[in-house]
Design a protein around this motif. Structure first.
Motif, PDB file in Angstrom:
ATOM      1  N   TYR A 101       0.787  -1.236   0.000  1.00 55.15           N
ATOM      2  CA  TYR A 101       0.000   0.000   0.000  1.00 55.15           C
ATOM      3  C   TYR A 101       0.812   1.277   0.000  1.00 55.15           C
ATOM      4  O   TYR A 101       0.256   2.375  -0.115  1.00 55.15           O
ATOM      5  N   GLN A 102       2.144   1.181   0.113  1.00 54.87           N
ATOM      6  CA  GLN A 102       2.948   2.398   0.240  1.00 54.87           C
ATOM      7  C   GLN A 102       2.744   3.286  -0.976  1.00 54.87           C
ATOM      8  O   GLN A 102       2.808   2.830  -2.105  1.00 54.87           O
ATOM      9  N   ALA A 103       2.503   4.577  -0.740  1.00 53.06           N
ATOM     10  CA  ALA A 103       2.132   5.459  -1.841  1.00 53.06           C
ATOM     11  C   ALA A 103       2.949   6.733  -1.914  1.00 53.06           C
ATOM     12  O   ALA A 103       3.075   7.309  -2.988  1.00 53.06           O
ATOM     13  N   ILE A 104       3.506   7.198  -0.823  1.00 54.60           N
ATOM     14  CA  ILE A 104       4.163   8.500  -0.819  1.00 54.60           C
ATOM     15  C   ILE A 104       5.622   8.338  -0.433  1.00 54.60           C
ATOM     16  O   ILE A 104       5.959   8.240   0.737  1.00 54.60           O
ATOM     17  N   PRO A 200     -10.318  -3.075   8.558  1.00 51.43           N
ATOM     18  CA  PRO A 200      -9.569  -4.248   8.078  1.00 51.43           C
ATOM     19  C   PRO A 200     -10.510  -5.396   7.770  1.00 51.43           C
ATOM     20  O   PRO A 200     -11.616  -5.470   8.298  1.00 51.43           O
ATOM     21  N   HIS A 201     -10.053  -6.281   6.913  1.00 50.11           N
ATOM     22  CA  HIS A 201     -10.863  -7.441   6.537  1.00 50.11           C
ATOM     23  C   HIS A 201     -10.644  -8.571   7.539  1.00 50.11           C
ATOM     24  O   HIS A 201      -9.572  -9.156   7.605  1.00 50.11           O
ATOM     25  N   GLY A 202     -11.653  -8.866   8.319  1.00 49.05           N
ATOM     26  CA  GLY A 202     -11.548  -9.953   9.277  1.00 49.05           C
ATOM     27  C   GLY A 202     -10.897  -9.532  10.579  1.00 49.05           C
ATOM     28  O   GLY A 202     -10.989  -8.366  10.987  1.00 49.05           O
ATOM     29  N   SER A 203     -10.219 -10.473  11.236  1.00 49.57           N
ATOM     30  CA  SER A 203      -9.611 -10.210  12.534  1.00 49.57           C
ATOM     31  C   SER A 203      -8.404 -11.118  12.728  1.00 49.57           C
ATOM     32  O   SER A 203      -8.391 -12.264  12.254  1.00 49.57           O
ATOM     33  N   ILE A 204      -7.384 -10.614  13.422  1.00 53.05           N
ATOM     34  CA  ILE A 204      -6.250 -11.442  13.826  1.00 53.05           C
ATOM     35  C   ILE A 204      -6.744 -12.500  14.822  1.00 53.05           C
ATOM     36  O   ILE A 204      -7.538 -12.200  15.706  1.00 53.05           O
ATOM     37  N   SER A 334      -2.574  -7.410   1.068  1.00 53.67           N
ATOM     38  CA  SER A 334      -3.315  -6.223   0.622  1.00 53.67           C
ATOM     39  C   SER A 334      -3.387  -5.237   1.775  1.00 53.67           C
ATOM     40  O   SER A 334      -3.158  -5.618   2.926  1.00 53.67           O
ATOM     41  N   PRO A 335      -3.689  -3.966   1.503  1.00 57.86           N
ATOM     42  CA  PRO A 335      -3.691  -2.962   2.573  1.00 57.86           C
ATOM     43  C   PRO A 335      -4.602  -3.290   3.755  1.00 57.86           C
ATOM     44  O   PRO A 335      -4.295  -2.950   4.878  1.00 57.86           O
ATOM     45  N   LEU A 336      -5.715  -3.951   3.501  1.00 56.74           N
ATOM     46  CA  LEU A 336      -6.666  -4.241   4.574  1.00 56.74           C
ATOM     47  C   LEU A 336      -6.685  -5.716   4.949  1.00 56.74           C
ATOM     48  O   LEU A 336      -7.434  -6.120   5.835  1.00 56.74           O
TER      49      LEU A 336
END
Length: 340
Positions: A101-104, A200-204, A334-336
């Motif tokens: 996801y790094q963008a800047i 975030p998608h789901g959970s740890i 993925s980012p999430l």
């Protein structure tokens, strides 16, 4: 528009709650359980002086489970524990995780909090956002460096810092009169796409992650223990002469890793790799963790403890392979996304 700004603030607050509840808290639970088991195993052997160092940063770098933990670990790289080669492995793994996801530039903090908004917003508002990102980076520097039991609060503060960065950036955009309505809409769309504004998608899952973290501790300890032993004036590694040792800063797979050189000449110089084996109790726990994670023991039924020195390089190579597999299995794609 006040409504737009307020709506964004609420979205970020809800998303931060999700990151806290689904990622930070479960990760801390998993880490603390793994850390307790790890220290208990060594304490049973009365090896309470084992180096604690800053293991959380190392573990979060190698087994992040999410871009949140990878970003937090990246802000604390200065306090990475372990030898140079392990630090290199941790940094390389973070680069892969943050690449999702790094963008800047080289600022994961910016990407996590404000996404690609600086690609859109320039001028006064853009400069204000850059200042906010810099402040957030300064406030979160080395945030993971203290006692393990405090890290839930540290991560909570880390999230709050990033939340404030995001909402202050939104306010700077909304209040910039030189930005047109279309530009503001584009900027807010970019802010809303940043990880901190998305759940975030789901959970740890602590039960799944904890044995992986614990096994990672043991593998790092084993890889940290190798040393090059040199004997001068003797004929073999089993007697005679003067012996010295120094840590090895290469990984076992490196072509630069030292190899044994045994001299049979009288007064010759020999060298070989030595390691600090953990002992029977810890070896048993390592096998238990490995069986939980990979469905097979690390040492095997009879173990390698007490086996000939020729097995030490096999042990080190297996430790490196295991640590790399653990890193691969917990690196977000993925980012999430979450990987536990």
């Amino acid at each position: 528009m006040v409504d737009r700004l307020e709506q964004y603030r609420r979205q970020v607050i809800d998303a931060v709650d999700a990151w806290q509840g689904y990622v930070c808290n479960p990760y801390i639970v998993a880490y603390n359980e793994a850390y307790k088991n790890y220290t208990d195993a060594f304490n049973r052997q009365k090896e309470t002086d084992k180096k604690r160092a800053e293991m959380f940063v190392s573990i979060a770098s190698l087994l992040p489970g999410s871009v949140l933990m990878a970003t937090a670990a990246n802000s604390s790289l200065r306090v990475l524990a372990n030898k140079v080669a392990l630090q290199g492995l941790a940094r390389a793994n973070l680069k892969l995780a943050l690449g999702a996801y790094q963008a800047i530039g080289a600022s994961p903090t910016a990407a996590f909090a404000v996404g690609k908004v600086l690609d859109i917003v320039k001028g006064e508002a853009g400069n204000a956002i850059k200042d906010l990102v810099t402040k957030a980076m300064q406030n979160s520097h080395d945030t993971l460096a203290s006692d393990p039991l405090s890290r839930d609060k540290q991560l909570e503060s880390w999230l709050i810092t990033h939340r404030l960065c995001a909402t202050d950036a939104a306010e700077a955009i909304e209040n910039d009169r030189r930005l047109g309505e279309r530009e503001k809409q584009q900027a807010f769309a970019a802010l809303k796409a940043a990880p901190i504004a998305q759940r975030p998608h789901g959970s740890i899952v602590p039960k799944t992650l904890s044995p992986k973290i614990e096994l990672g501790f043991y593998m790092m300890a084993l890889l940290d223990s190798d040393e090059l032993v040199t004997q001068t004036g003797g004929g073999s590694p089993y007697g005679g002469g003067r012996t010295t040792s120094k840590p090895i800063d290469e990984m076992p797979s490196s072509p630069n890793y030292p190899r044994a050189k045994i001299s049979t000449a009288v007064g010759g110089t020999s060298s070989w790799v030595g390691i600090s084996r953990p002992g029977a109790d810890v070896e048993k726990r390592i096998d238990e963790c490995s069986t939980l994670v990979f469905k097979k023991p690390f040492y095997g039924p009879s173990g390698w403890f007490g086996k000939p020195d020729t097995r030490k390089m096999e042990e080190l190579h297996e430790a490196e392979r295991t640590l790399r597999k653990l890193a691969d299995s917990t690196r977000p794609l993925s980012p999430l996304g979450l990987k536990s």
